[in-house]
Design an enzyme around this catalytic site. Structure first.
Site, short mmCIF file in Angstrom:
data_model
loop_
_atom_site.label_atom_id
_atom_site.label_comp_id
_atom_site.label_asym_id
_atom_site.label_seq_id
_atom_site.Cartn_x
_atom_site.Cartn_y
_atom_site.Cartn_z
N CYS A 186 -2.11 17.73 10.51
CA CYS A 186 -1.85 18.32 11.83
C CYS A 186 -0.47 18.91 11.97
CB CYS A 186 -2.09 17.28 12.92
SG CYS A 186 -3.84 16.96 13.20
N PHE A 193 -3.19 0.64 -0.92
CA PHE A 193 -3.73 0.28 -2.23
C PHE A 193 -4.42 -1.08 -2.19
CE2 PHE A 193 -0.36 3.24 -3.87
CZ PHE A 193 -1.22 4.16 -4.44
N VAL A 194 -5.15 -1.34 -1.10
CA VAL A 194 -5.79 -2.65 -0.94
C VAL A 194 -7.09 -2.66 -1.72
CG1 VAL A 194 -6.57 -4.38 0.70
CG2 VAL A 194 -4.73 -2.80 1.34
N GLY A 236 -9.35 -5.47 -4.26
CA GLY A 236 -9.38 -6.83 -4.80
C GLY A 236 -8.38 -7.70 -4.09
#
Length: 265
Positions: free
Chosen positions: A111, A251-252, A254
């Site tokens: 945007c 980076f989430v 596992g």
């Protein structure tokens, strides 16, 4: 109203055993124009479904409502909804919202944010969030898997993003899917606003892509305490999250992830 969200087509599928013709499901993508008190404020490409939530959520997260209550929502407030193929949604506050600036272009996931000046403007509109009970790290780590189980459209097509609301136990309370990441978030926010559940204090927001500054802006506007993303945030998103006192994890996957905001746990 139920809308067609996927389309079944015959395609050529290539595998190690050769090529063959077979059916496949593709996600439907259509433009939707959002009007606030008769003024066009956005046109976005979206997956049909939960259109009223999308319109209300967009108006809220962009600060267009100015705290005014939504009095009515309908398809095409100036004519027949059939004529516009249910692709125009009118949000009505009976003129209580600030007069919006008309937008003629198409809203995209980018945007036009360009730096700290925009964060300063956002801070003028939104106050930093008050501290809440911290989320357990194992709860944050488990959210993507819990949401994935409820991503019906992604399972059918592999072509949509998801946004979801989760609580401190890790329970997923609400999931919305859309071809646009920002649309999925607006649908979640709109659903919560219409249910009287905003601000989303003590709750977290999951997004299935990267954590852009726009995602942080929308989470901040809705009052979420945390944002969890399966991909990386941008530097500007981290700056905005720290200004907002918003937990931001990226980076989430596992049991591993990075916490970008706050600066120190």
């Amino acid at each position: 109203m139920s809308r067609r969200r996927t389309e079944r087509l015959i395609v050529t599928k290539v595998t190690a055993d050769g090529a063959r013709r077979g059916p496949d499901r593709l996600i439907v993508e259509e433009p939707m124009t959002i009007q606030l008190d008769g003024t066009t404020v956005s046109t976005t490409m979206r997956t049909p479904g939960h259109d009223f939530e999308l319109a209300v959520g967009f108006c809220h997260t962009e600060g267009l409502l100015g705290g005014a209550p939504v009095e009515a929502i309908k398809y095409c407030g100036t004519g027949s909804a059939v004529e516009t193929e249910f692709n125009v949604v009118s949000v009505d506050t009976l003129g209580r919202a600030p007069v919006p600036t008309p937008r003629l272009g198409t809203t995209s996931s980018s945007c036009g944010w360009c730096g700290s000046d925009q964060i300063d403007e956002l801070t003028e509109r939104l106050t930093p969030l008050q501290p809440t009970e911290p989320f357990a790290l194992d709860v944050l780590a488990g959210v993507p898997d819990s949401v994935r189980e409820q991503q019906e459209l992604f399972g059918d097509t592999g072509a949509v993003h998801a946004a979801a609301v989760f609580d401190h136990s890790g329970a997923v309370r609400l999931v919305r899917e859309d071809v646009g990441r920002h649309n999925a978030v607006d649908k979640v926010v709109g659903a919560m606003l219409l249910a009287g559940d905003l601000p989303a204090r003590d709750l977290g927001l999951f997004v299935s892509g990267r954590a852009s500054v726009e995602m942080v802006q929308k989470a901040w506007a809705a009052g979420f305490a945390a944002v969890v993303a399966v991909s990386a945030p941008t530097a500007l998103a981290v700056s905005a999250a720290r200004r907002a006192n918003l937990v931001l994890a990226g980076f989430v996957t596992g049991d591993t992830f990075n916490v970008y905001s706050p600066e120190r746990l």
